[in-house]
Design a protein around this motif. Sequence first.
Motif, mmCIF file in Angstrom:
data_model
loop_
_atom_site.group_PDB
_atom_site.id
_atom_site.type_symbol
_atom_site.label_atom_id
_atom_site.label_comp_id
_atom_site.label_asym_id
_atom_site.label_seq_id
_atom_site.Cartn_x
_atom_site.Cartn_y
_atom_site.Cartn_z
ATOM 1 N N GLU A 196 0.854 -1.179 0.000
ATOM 2 C CA GLU A 196 0.000 0.000 0.000
ATOM 3 C C GLU A 196 0.900 1.243 0.000
ATOM 4 O O GLU A 196 1.936 1.235 0.691
ATOM 5 N N ASP A 233 -13.988 1.463 2.451
ATOM 6 C CA ASP A 233 -13.659 0.166 1.855
ATOM 7 C C ASP A 233 -12.188 -0.184 1.984
ATOM 8 O O ASP A 233 -11.794 -1.339 1.755
ATOM 9 N N PRO A 235 -9.973 -0.609 4.573
ATOM 10 C CA PRO A 235 -9.555 -1.708 5.458
ATOM 11 C C PRO A 235 -9.884 -3.086 4.890
ATOM 12 O O PRO A 235 -9.067 -4.013 4.982
ATOM 13 N N ARG A 236 -11.035 -3.213 4.314
ATOM 14 C CA ARG A 236 -11.409 -4.519 3.760
ATOM 15 C C ARG A 236 -10.528 -4.880 2.575
ATOM 16 O O ARG A 236 -10.089 -6.035 2.430
ATOM 17 N N ARG A 238 -7.454 -3.883 2.024
ATOM 18 C CA ARG A 238 -6.119 -4.197 2.561
ATOM 19 C C ARG A 238 -6.094 -5.622 3.103
ATOM 20 O O ARG A 238 -5.170 -6.396 2.822
ATOM 21 N N GLU A 239 -7.114 -5.990 3.865
ATOM 22 C CA GLU A 239 -7.161 -7.316 4.473
ATOM 23 C C GLU A 239 -7.235 -8.408 3.409
ATOM 24 O O GLU A 239 -6.510 -9.411 3.475
ATOM 25 N N GLU A 240 -8.102 -8.231 2.412
ATOM 26 C CA GLU A 240 -8.239 -9.248 1.381
ATOM 27 C C GLU A 240 -6.981 -9.351 0.526
ATOM 28 O O GLU A 240 -6.601 -10.452 0.086
ATOM 29 N N GLN A 242 -3.829 -8.708 1.525
ATOM 30 C CA GLN A 242 -2.815 -9.396 2.321
ATOM 31 C C GLN A 242 -3.057 -10.896 2.379
ATOM 32 O O GLN A 242 -2.121 -11.702 2.289
ATOM 33 N N GLU A 243 -4.313 -11.280 2.486
ATOM 34 C CA GLU A 243 -4.630 -12.713 2.519
ATOM 35 C C GLU A 243 -4.286 -13.384 1.203
ATOM 36 O O GLU A 243 -3.740 -14.495 1.169
ATOM 37 N N TYR A 255 -14.905 -2.721 -4.635
ATOM 38 C CA TYR A 255 -14.852 -1.583 -3.713
ATOM 39 C C TYR A 255 -15.182 -0.301 -4.480
ATOM 40 O O TYR A 255 -15.408 -0.319 -5.698
#
Length: 854
Positions: A196, A233, A235-236, A238-240, A242-243, A255
């Motif tokens: 990011e 949107d 945080p979501r 970023r999380e997806e 990284q996964e 998003y």
Amino acid sequence: MWGTHRESQPPPALASRPDGTGAVAEETACPLLLVGEQVEDLAGLEELLAPLEHPVHKAVPWSEDLGELLDASPACLIVDARRSWTVGIETARRLLAHPGARYIPVLFLGGHSCGEADLLRGYAVGTVDCILEPLSPDILRLKVGMYLEQHRRQALMREALERAGQAEAAARESERMLRTLLGNVPGMVYRSTTEEPWALSYASQATLVLSGYTPEDFTQRRVTWGELIHPEDAPRVREEMQEALATRSPFTLTYRIRTRTGEERWVWERGVALLGPDEEARALEGFIFDITPFRQAQQERERLHEQLEFEHQRLQSILQQLPVAVHIAEAPSGRTLNFNAQAESILGHPMLPCTCVKDYSQYHAIHPDGRRLAAEEYPIARVLATGKPHPQQELLYDRPDGSVRVLLINAGPIFDARGRLQTVVASFMDITALKRAETHHTFLASVSETLASSLDYEATLAHVVQRAVPDLGDGCALDMVEPDGSLRRLAVAHVDPVRREISQELARHCPPRLEDTTGPGAVIRTGRTELVAEVTEELLVRYASDARHLELLRGTGVTSSLIVPLHARDRTFGALAFFYCRGGQPRASRHYGREEQRLAEDLARRAALAVDNARLYREAQRAVRLRDEFLSVASHELKTPLTPLNLNLSALSREVSRSCSGAGHPEALQRHVDMARRQLWKLSTLLNALFDVSRIAQGRLTLEVTDTDLGEVLGEVAAWFSPEAARVGSKLWVEGEPHVPGRWDRLRLEQVVTNLLSNAIRYGAGRPIHARVEARGDRARLVIRDEGIGISPEALERIFGKFERAVSDRHYGGLGLGLYITRSIVEAMGGTIRVDSRPGQGSTFTVELPRRQE
């Protein structure tokens, strides 16, 4: 050698593989072309070249096949010029001028006489080499083999060059296609860092349309993609991301971004991480599409779905609250789509699963004769077949509880915007109670008409018993009380003739009695209705008096019974019994209830009143006959002393005139005598009227027809009434024709004229009275008109009745029999009488008589 550029043209001798790759197959040998002046020379050369194991084509100069042989791309041209070097040189020149021989090496075979000049001319033509005689087979084969190897290598080189050109062209085409694809992808294509805010190292031109920023804005780090992601949107995302990086799997994200102008857009991203030699993610590549219209459409779809769900729930609520049953079927299959609870309640069972029209045969609608309806006979099936509304129809439905209900059903189509049939809606309601009430009302009206049609109550009641089946049961019986207190079975009816005979046999074997504790006798004795909703075997055993009685009771097949009394004026004189039996008519219920009891009691009351009225009528008729007999005897006996009394008064009147001529008060005495004579005349008239009424009632009014003049009769009667009319102040005018002959009963005709003139004088109020007789063809007309008090419209309908009057007898007197007798006499002579009158304007009586009696 030829060039490798795309614009260069390869030599036409390039052979092609069968698979189209352009390579020369190893197993395919290149031919050798021998050209000479004599065929036999060429045959020797062919033998010398045979060890090379290559095909040899032979041709003489200028043969027609030479061009086709050159098209086969021979590896070497061998020109045999041993006979004539000049001819060989010319042959080689012309061969090399052919397009197919442009790149083929030429080997000259010359004679031993060839000099250096000849060789130079040969090389000038383009000859590769020359061999002079004496020919060495080995050298010849060696040189030809060298040309063959050179040809093979050239073919391989051409193949390599062609492959290289194809690969170059494919690379250029792939690059072009990639540029076209990236330029025409509806979203942007990118390559970015793995961290990011995901700075872009590459962005396609679609980036400008998607975000409002140019590709250079991203690649030169003036803006990063992470800055555009909506804060809610981020945080979501970023999380997806990284996964996905942790699992080394492609990622798909949805998003919102904010464009350069501040517009909010929904995007869909699909990407993957590029791994280095160490299996670490070096960059991200992927596509980002603008799905704002799709998202808006999705939101609109969700909104419409919610609205549709709301409408569906509302429709369901309306369907469930409707007082009628509803069944909705899909077109054209007939599959059940919807229904309400009222449908299951009316049918008496859960709705049956139907996927096609044939499944409708599972339902239990029946014809009046009990046959089941076929699947295609149901109203929904008819609408599915025709696409037209089905008219309102009544159906009988056999419910699982054994009752038969009457359903009123409507069915109609529903079309889409294109006019195609989509669904069929059927609505129905249970009108059994309504039909029963209608049937009962019609039945009672019909029975009432039957009861009023005859005064023979036994025959009428027997007919009522017949009419009660099957409306009130499968069987009906009537028991009446005899004068001696016994019961008599007056009538029996049954839908089954066999069971009717059993019922009659039952009445003969064990007739009902008033002292019975149940049955018709008990109902007549107590005057109370007896209702047995269900007749069980236990009841039959308890009621039976012996084995034969029980056998007959079982034979009737009775399942429910209802017995009502015939009661009128505090007297019970009979009982009506109704029965339901096994195997009887299809009906809504197989057991009697309160509704059937009320109907049966209403029928019994009407029948009892009819019986009572018939008895009262018989008694009244008997009283009337006694009265008429009394009037006849009394009037006859009273007339006997009136005749001598009348003679004595006439003699007294003459004696007074003769003996009292010199006395002091003869006028007063004469007035008393005249008064007595008038009263005697009135009394005689009343007695005659009573006597006529008696004879009319007994049908003994006879006529003695003779030739009679109606004009003379009117004149004579008018002369009799002139003093009476003058006494009340009326002037009596006789008009019309003086003579109207005909055939009538003169005394009865005088009676008619007398009654009408007497009536006119009585109600004429002292005003003029007009009497006229005229002939009208084969009929005679008598008109009596007064200008007196007149008659009210409501009295006009009844003045010709017996003992009827239009005014009070306190002011005018009389028995009200004159017009009744007059009409009876006129009608007996085949004539008619009518009256026209208005109150205060007098009355006009018109009599028309046929001048000849039949």
